[in-house]
Design a protein around this motif. Sequence first.
Motif, PDB file in Angstrom:
ATOM      1  N   GLU A 165      40.588  49.452  43.672  1.00  0.00           N
ATOM      2  CA  GLU A 165      39.182  49.348  43.285  1.00  0.00           C
ATOM      3  C   GLU A 165      38.985  48.302  42.175  1.00  0.00           C
ATOM      4  OE1 GLU A 165      38.039  53.448  42.429  1.00  0.00           O
ATOM      5  OE2 GLU A 165      37.176  53.571  44.425  1.00  0.00           O
ATOM      6  N   GLY A 166      39.854  47.322  42.153  1.00  0.00           N
ATOM      7  CA  GLY A 166      39.675  46.226  41.201  1.00  0.00           C
ATOM      8  C   GLY A 166      40.192  46.530  39.811  1.00  0.00           C
ATOM      9  N   LEU A 167      41.173  47.434  39.717  1.00  0.00           N
ATOM     10  CA  LEU A 167      41.743  47.723  38.394  1.00  0.00           C
ATOM     11  C   LEU A 167      43.244  47.482  38.414  1.00  0.00           C
ATOM     12  CD1 LEU A 167      40.967  48.942  35.537  1.00  0.00           C
ATOM     13  CD2 LEU A 167      41.953  51.085  36.394  1.00  0.00           C
ATOM     14  N   SER A 168      43.743  46.824  37.358  1.00  0.00           N
ATOM     15  CA  SER A 168      45.181  46.712  37.125  1.00  0.00           C
ATOM     16  C   SER A 168      45.438  47.267  35.736  1.00  0.00           C
ATOM     17  CB  SER A 168      45.643  45.259  37.147  1.00  0.00           C
ATOM     18  OG  SER A 168      45.245  44.663  38.348  1.00  0.00           O
TER      19      SER A 168
ATOM     20  N   ARG B  52      46.442  55.555  37.620  1.00  0.00           N
ATOM     21  CA  ARG B  52      47.319  55.189  38.753  1.00  0.00           C
ATOM     22  C   ARG B  52      46.555  55.267  40.077  1.00  0.00           C
ATOM     23  NH1 ARG B  52      51.705  57.406  35.877  1.00  0.00           N
ATOM     24  NH2 ARG B  52      51.039  59.496  36.475  1.00  0.00           N
ATOM     25  N   ASP B  53      45.768  56.343  40.255  1.00  0.00           N
ATOM     26  CA  ASP B  53      45.032  56.518  41.518  1.00  0.00           C
ATOM     27  C   ASP B  53      44.002  55.404  41.713  1.00  0.00           C
ATOM     28  OD1 ASP B  53      46.426  58.775  42.177  1.00  0.00           O
ATOM     29  OD2 ASP B  53      44.907  60.186  41.467  1.00  0.00           O
ATOM     30  N   ILE B  54      43.298  55.045  40.643  1.00  0.00           N
ATOM     31  CA  ILE B  54      42.264  54.003  40.779  1.00  0.00           C
ATOM     32  C   ILE B  54      42.929  52.655  41.087  1.00  0.00           C
ATOM     33  CG2 ILE B  54      40.415  52.752  39.582  1.00  0.00           C
ATOM     34  CD1 ILE B  54      39.746  55.365  38.126  1.00  0.00           C
ATOM     35  N   CYS B  55      44.052  52.389  40.427  1.00  0.00           N
ATOM     36  CA  CYS B  55      44.762  51.127  40.718  1.00  0.00           C
ATOM     37  C   CYS B  55      45.248  51.119  42.169  1.00  0.00           C
ATOM     38  CB  CYS B  55      45.947  50.943  39.766  1.00  0.00           C
ATOM     39  SG  CYS B  55      45.461  50.591  38.069  1.00  0.00           S
ATOM     40  N   ALA B  56      45.776  52.268  42.635  1.00  0.00           N
ATOM     41  CA  ALA B  56      46.322  52.335  44.001  1.00  0.00           C
ATOM     42  C   ALA B  56      45.231  52.165  45.044  1.00  0.00           C
ATOM     43  CB  ALA B  56      47.049  53.654  44.207  1.00  0.00           C
TER      44      ALA B  56
ATOM     45  N   LEU C  76      36.127  53.747  32.256  1.00  0.00           N
ATOM     46  CA  LEU C  76      36.509  53.138  33.539  1.00  0.00           C
ATOM     47  C   LEU C  76      35.265  52.791  34.354  1.00  0.00           C
ATOM     48  CD1 LEU C  76      39.548  55.471  34.310  1.00  0.00           C
ATOM     49  CD2 LEU C  76      39.670  53.006  33.850  1.00  0.00           C
ATOM     50  N   GLY C  77      34.252  53.661  34.284  1.00  0.00           N
ATOM     51  CA  GLY C  77      32.997  53.378  34.996  1.00  0.00           C
ATOM     52  C   GLY C  77      32.307  52.142  34.430  1.00  0.00           C
ATOM     53  N   ALA C  78      32.260  52.053  33.110  1.00  0.00           N
ATOM     54  CA  ALA C  78      31.592  50.906  32.476  1.00  0.00           C
ATOM     55  C   ALA C  78      32.352  49.616  32.751  1.00  0.00           C
ATOM     56  CB  ALA C  78      31.474  51.148  30.969  1.00  0.00           C
ATOM     57  N   MET C  79      33.693  49.703  32.765  1.00  0.00           N
ATOM     58  CA  MET C  79      34.489  48.501  33.068  1.00  0.00           C
ATOM     59  C   MET C  79      34.209  48.037  34.487  1.00  0.00           C
ATOM     60  SD  MET C  79      38.200  49.463  31.391  1.00  0.00           S
ATOM     61  CE  MET C  79      39.064  48.112  32.198  1.00  0.00           C
ATOM     62  N   ASN C  80      34.171  48.992  35.409  1.00  0.00           N
ATOM     63  CA  ASN C  80      33.927  48.668  36.807  1.00  0.00           C
ATOM     64  C   ASN C  80      32.560  48.004  36.968  1.00  0.00           C
ATOM     65  OD1 ASN C  80      32.843  49.847  39.693  1.00  0.00           O
ATOM     66  ND2 ASN C  80      34.968  49.159  39.708  1.00  0.00           N
ATOM     67  N   ALA C  81      31.548  48.584  36.320  1.00  0.00           N
ATOM     68  CA  ALA C  81      30.185  48.030  36.432  1.00  0.00           C
ATOM     69  C   ALA C  81      30.116  46.629  35.831  1.00  0.00           C
ATOM     70  CB  ALA C  81      29.198  48.958  35.718  1.00  0.00           C
ATOM     71  N   ALA C  82      30.926  46.392  34.801  1.00  0.00           N
ATOM     72  CA  ALA C  82      30.888  45.085  34.126  1.00  0.00           C
ATOM     73  C   ALA C  82      31.883  44.099  34.747  1.00  0.00           C
ATOM     74  CB  ALA C  82      31.188  45.266  32.641  1.00  0.00           C
TER      75      ALA C  82
END
Length: 357
Positions: free
Chosen positions: A176-179, A169-173, A117-123
């Motif tokens: 922070e740019g995640l679906s 679920r928490d990150i999507c809620a 999830l961290g690498a996806m966010n950074a990219a």
Amino acid sequence: MGSILLTGGAGYIGSHTAVELLRRAYHIIILDNFSNSMRSVIDRVCRTAALSETDAKSRVSLVEADLLDKAALAEAFASSPGVDVVIHFAGLKAVGESVEKPWAYYHNNLVGTLNLLGAMNAAGVSRLVFSSSATVYRADNPVPYYEGYALGSTNPYGWTKFMIEQIIRDICAANEGLSAVLLRYFNPIGAHPDGLIGEDPKGIPNNLLPYVAKVAAGELDEIRIFGDDYDTPDGTGVRDYIHVMDLAEGHASAMEYLQDRKGCCAFNLGTGRGTSVRELIRAFETACGKRLPSKVVGRRAGDLPVVYANVDLAAKVLGFTASRGIEEMCDDAWRWQQYRAAMPGNTEDQEDNSTPS
Ligand code: NAD
Ligand code: WQD
């Protein structure tokens, strides 16, 4: 659309999903540490998808990396620009082993997912499809299992799925740019009908179907039926078996649904039908053309009598319904079992892949 990164894409469900995505003309990147799979699967995926050599080179990439290695993950995203979606299969998955090696399960599955999830966010990659499991439903829910039921678990493996679902679920809620889509598989079995890829458990299988297949192949002596005194039509446990190619199609539908959606949603992937242990054995006997020796032993600790899915939500929202029956699942599993037994280089999986306890 850009490419699709499949963590654990060399494994059982990942390899079948790879074939389905290639059939739909997508470009894929398989990221795997091969802790529970063989390198040769990549070539067999390309052959199953009938890719020319040129197509295989341009549409399939392999990154050998461990999700626990943050630098390797960052490098994977940096060297593969244009990743649009990640389908996250990678993880340890044996319930019994997770009870013996909880640290290894929490470490691999949780830290691996957090790193991803961290690498996806950074990219800047914002879409995720996650391999969850029917095991996240609390055991006291009545069947069929609905997505809205109470969640819980009884073993470390199941808790990793429960916790990862919550993290996603928490990150999507938090916007922070995640679906994300959480896919709760019931009991995936079978193989691609061409017989070049399939489930390949190391050692003695824990799950029913691969165990039956090995008895049919003469590699194990007899099937052990874990209890015939359940309150079910023939007394044996009932499960919702889903053909792995149906499951693969479910992933493609979920990924396409995610293209223009925000938030996080969970879907069951099953057939909505229950099959007993004895019914499954009978279907496999028909597939392999012989009677298979079996004996009833005691119930396995933690087993439920009946588990099957309510599949209405996936049908309504994703437009996905499983179409293959138990006979097809057994025919295809038997074809793969025979190919696997005769496969050149089938000692490749003898490497030491043990996990620390
Ligand atoms: P599998 O073991 O065949 O595939 C998992 C793949 O992930 C393997 O190729 C393995 O080498 C890789 N992997 C594991 N840890 C890794 C890491 N740290 N870094 C990189 N690669 C790693 O399992 P499968 O049956 O294909 O299952 C795929 C996913 O679906 C898993 O998350 C599993 O928990 C989940 N699931 C499976 C079932 C089932 O019955 N097979 C049911 C429900 C959910
Ligand atoms: C099916 C039925 C057994 C083996 C497990 C995980 C679950 C998910 C899928 C990952 C039951 C009976 C089994 C045998 C038997 N995996 N059986 N003899 O337990 O439904 O689900 O795999 O997420 O989390 O728990 O699958 O194939 O082990 O068992 O009689 O040798 O077969 O009792 O009724 P299960 P299974």
